[in-house]
Design an enzyme around this catalytic site. Sequence first.
Site, PDB file in Angstrom:
ATOM      1  N   ASP A  15      32.400  33.421  48.355  1.00 50.18           N
ATOM      2  CA  ASP A  15      31.309  32.581  47.875  1.00 50.18           C
ATOM      3  C   ASP A  15      31.047  31.421  48.823  1.00 50.18           C
ATOM      4  O   ASP A  15      30.014  30.754  48.714  1.00 50.18           O
ATOM      5  CB  ASP A  15      31.618  32.047  46.477  1.00 50.18           C
ATOM      6  CG  ASP A  15      32.994  31.437  46.378  1.00 50.18           C
ATOM      7  OD1 ASP A  15      33.088  30.234  46.117  1.00 50.18           O
ATOM      8  OD2 ASP A  15      33.994  32.155  46.555  1.00 50.18           O
ATOM      9  N   ASP A  43      34.883  33.099  31.475  1.00 49.17           N
ATOM     10  CA  ASP A  43      35.043  31.755  32.029  1.00 49.17           C
ATOM     11  C   ASP A  43      34.264  30.796  31.147  1.00 49.17           C
ATOM     12  O   ASP A  43      33.695  31.195  30.121  1.00 49.17           O
ATOM     13  CB  ASP A  43      34.570  31.695  33.483  1.00 49.17           C
ATOM     14  CG  ASP A  43      35.438  30.763  34.322  1.00 49.17           C
ATOM     15  OD1 ASP A  43      35.468  29.547  34.015  1.00 49.17           O
ATOM     16  OD2 ASP A  43      36.091  31.245  35.262  1.00 49.17           O
ATOM     17  N   TYR A  71      37.486  33.389  50.286  1.00 44.31           N
ATOM     18  CA  TYR A  71      36.533  33.070  49.232  1.00 44.31           C
ATOM     19  C   TYR A  71      35.143  33.380  49.776  1.00 44.31           C
ATOM     20  O   TYR A  71      34.549  32.580  50.498  1.00 44.31           O
ATOM     21  CB  TYR A  71      36.665  31.608  48.798  1.00 44.31           C
ATOM     22  CG  TYR A  71      37.600  31.438  47.622  1.00 44.31           C
ATOM     23  CD1 TYR A  71      38.823  32.119  47.581  1.00 44.31           C
ATOM     24  CD2 TYR A  71      37.280  30.624  46.551  1.00 44.31           C
ATOM     25  CE1 TYR A  71      39.681  31.981  46.495  1.00 44.31           C
ATOM     26  CE2 TYR A  71      38.134  30.478  45.457  1.00 44.31           C
ATOM     27  CZ  TYR A  71      39.336  31.162  45.444  1.00 44.31           C
ATOM     28  OH  TYR A  71      40.178  31.041  44.368  1.00 44.31           O
ATOM     29  N   GLU A 117      43.623  25.739  37.074  1.00 46.85           N
ATOM     30  CA  GLU A 117      42.742  24.593  36.819  1.00 46.85           C
ATOM     31  C   GLU A 117      42.702  24.221  35.337  1.00 46.85           C
ATOM     32  O   GLU A 117      41.637  24.145  34.723  1.00 46.85           O
ATOM     33  CB  GLU A 117      41.325  24.901  37.342  1.00 46.85           C
ATOM     34  CG  GLU A 117      41.278  25.108  38.844  1.00 46.85           C
ATOM     35  CD  GLU A 117      39.878  25.378  39.370  1.00 46.85           C
ATOM     36  OE1 GLU A 117      39.612  25.061  40.543  1.00 46.85           O
ATOM     37  OE2 GLU A 117      39.046  25.912  38.612  1.00 46.85           O
ATOM     38  N   HIS A 120      39.434  27.275  31.299  1.00 45.45           N
ATOM     39  CA  HIS A 120      38.215  28.043  31.596  1.00 45.45           C
ATOM     40  C   HIS A 120      37.775  28.889  30.398  1.00 45.45           C
ATOM     41  O   HIS A 120      37.335  30.027  30.564  1.00 45.45           O
ATOM     42  CB  HIS A 120      38.435  28.945  32.817  1.00 45.45           C
ATOM     43  CG  HIS A 120      38.491  28.195  34.118  1.00 45.45           C
ATOM     44  ND1 HIS A 120      37.365  27.704  34.743  1.00 45.45           N
ATOM     45  CD2 HIS A 120      39.547  27.844  34.903  1.00 45.45           C
ATOM     46  CE1 HIS A 120      37.724  27.094  35.862  1.00 45.45           C
ATOM     47  NE2 HIS A 120      39.043  27.154  35.973  1.00 45.45           N
TER      48      HIS A 120
END
Length: 760
Positions: free
Chosen positions: A440, A197, A438, A345, A285
């Site tokens: 996180d 990333d 998710y 993204e 990324h």
Amino acid sequence: MIRFYFLLLTAFVTTLVKAQELSQRYPLIPYPTSLTPVPGEFILTSQTALVVKDNRFRSEAEQLNQLLQPSLGKPLTAKGTGSPIVMQYDPAISLAEGYGLTITTRQVTLRASTPTGMFRAIQTIRQLLPVSVEHKGSKPVPTLTLPAVRIQDQPSYGWRGMHLDVSRHFFSIEYLQKFIDRLTLYKFNTFHLHLTDDQGWRMEIKAYPKLTSEGAWRTFNNQDSVVLKRAVTNPDFDLPKAYIRQQNGQTQYGGFYTQAQLRALIAYASARHVEIIPEIDMPGHLSAAIKAYPFLSCTGQPGMGKTFSVPICPCNEPTYTFMETVLSEVIALFPSQYVHIGADEVEKSTWAESAACKELMQREGIKNVEELQSYFVHRIEKFVQSKGKKLMVWDDALEGGLKPSTAVMYWRSWVKNAPQKAAQNGNDVVMTPVSNLYFDTPPGIRSVENVYNMAVVPEGITAGQTKQFLGAQANIWTEYISTENRADYMAMPRMTALSELVWTANKDFPSYQKRLLQHFLRMEQLGIHYRLPDLSGFAEENVFVDKAELHIKKPLDSYTLRYTVDGSQPGPSSPELPDGYAITKPQTINVAAFTPSGLRGDVYSLRYQQQAYATPAAVAISQAGLRCSYFKKYFKETKLMKLQQADSTYTVSNLVVPKSVNAPSFGIQFRGYLTVPETGVYTFFYTCDDGGILRIADRMVVDNDGNHSPIEKSGQVALQKGAHPFEADFIEGGGGFTLKLKYSLNGSEPIDIPDSWFGH
């Protein structure tokens, strides 16, 4: 008739008791397809015979011995004189991961048609054994017991996965092995390893050594500064010193895995029937790669665009040479059927300005930069397929068009039609929505339940398309997860809920909750830094009229509740909280549960204020329900609605979003009166996604404001019998909303507010 109702009640109570006994006797997660209780127990000793009737199960027999030997003191063999454990081939079991397990007082029989199925059966035995088998340092015992049972089992879905991002923050090979061990315990079969990333490149690529010599290291970034600040009060956020080095006068954070290390990890996972899916994120990324090899970007340097980092350039042939070389090394190492390239993204502004991209788009008839991304994905897919692999991407890549052969991971909960769009296009789909999966996202009181009740196949999918939904996976992105302890905390116990979601055909959340309590004890033996179950019996904002008592029910008897009243955090030496702690003055009590090993649960700050009972309003309520003002705008906070003119107004029977509301982002104000039937201190539980404020009798009761995932917050208010002004504000920022309001009186179980209580 009285006798009939008595018999009916007796039968109900008996059924309930039996269900509770089953949860304690067979605390299996995920729960099997079919489980038939059998009386009695099988006694294991060091003399128990281990009979393997087919050589294909030799490796699994060794792993069963690895589980039992520390407790029994020696490995089991076929020459044992005791009652046998028999592992046998059963061609009638059609699914590769299916198995049969029969335990009687005289024999244990494991049946499967593949080594994978046999391994799943061993994990069921593991969970039926006492939790002490997980403690490798304990002294051998003369016997172990297994409850008698008949089980026939198979998974509901073929993709049962967990993901770990090792780029944002780095994790050791030893921890990855522990992570795989936990996957096997709960019958997962897929480990998605996010290797690259913007923040770091973590896999050795021999053709491009600077990817790790430079791309694997960084000076502290904004994510590091956040975790270091949090580490002041919580060491679980500290940056491990093993991943910090001094280079050229700079302090750098990072690390990477050699191909030899990854090869050993893959072998470790394969022996436990877990497939590791590598992800090399592209075309976005990739700042870590561009930093090492600047020619990869259209601008010749890394950087940030309007929203995301500058991507690699899909219009220059050297880009494809680079990526194909990288992927060749990845594919040569990982035997997985899929290669994940992210494709999410992507900041495309540099593409729109690139002369090379304009020329390519004109030559290939590409109309926009979204289609240019698809051009890149299609070229990479063709290469991946030439190596005998399948391509997988995040659902962002649907926007420019995908071939039906590309598998899609759906994560953008706010793009509600993406799974249907993928299915219509013929793509296979793995569900990983940010709203539920998710990990996180900080856990809360409803987090486990939200995972458990998620739909793997969403609405709007035809019967013929259901087979395209391979299963589900939870993702752990590590921007703010810098240690193994913090990763454990974020994953457990949510991971156990996911395991049952994707394996068990007939889910039962109350049963799962009972079984989970025993798994906390197993996690302690395994050294997992899990999130302790939520404490209950209180609100975050509490009130008392004359005095009150604090009663907190411990989830497990082995836990100890400790508290402070001086603003400090409870520690192992803080006083134990007595049951019925007396509240006679305004104060803040910090309380936390501790396990026998010293693991501390979340710290709860219980604020108490003294209130007189609110006097009812002297009003005549003319209509049932609440007035509802609807604003078709995005709000960061509920108070910003006060500056706007409502787009629509409604009357609703309760605190619900009208069905006609369809804006992706909106705000709602509910106004009216709440008529309570008796005087008392009422507790309200307000769950919002995104934010909400609750005021009753002109008093703030719950502040759950701001943009966030579903969070339940609670507060109390002292009310006299009668009607009181009621105000509730709610905002939705996009991605699907949750709005719930329940109440409790005098410590009762929270329930929905009756419609009849609302009026205006």
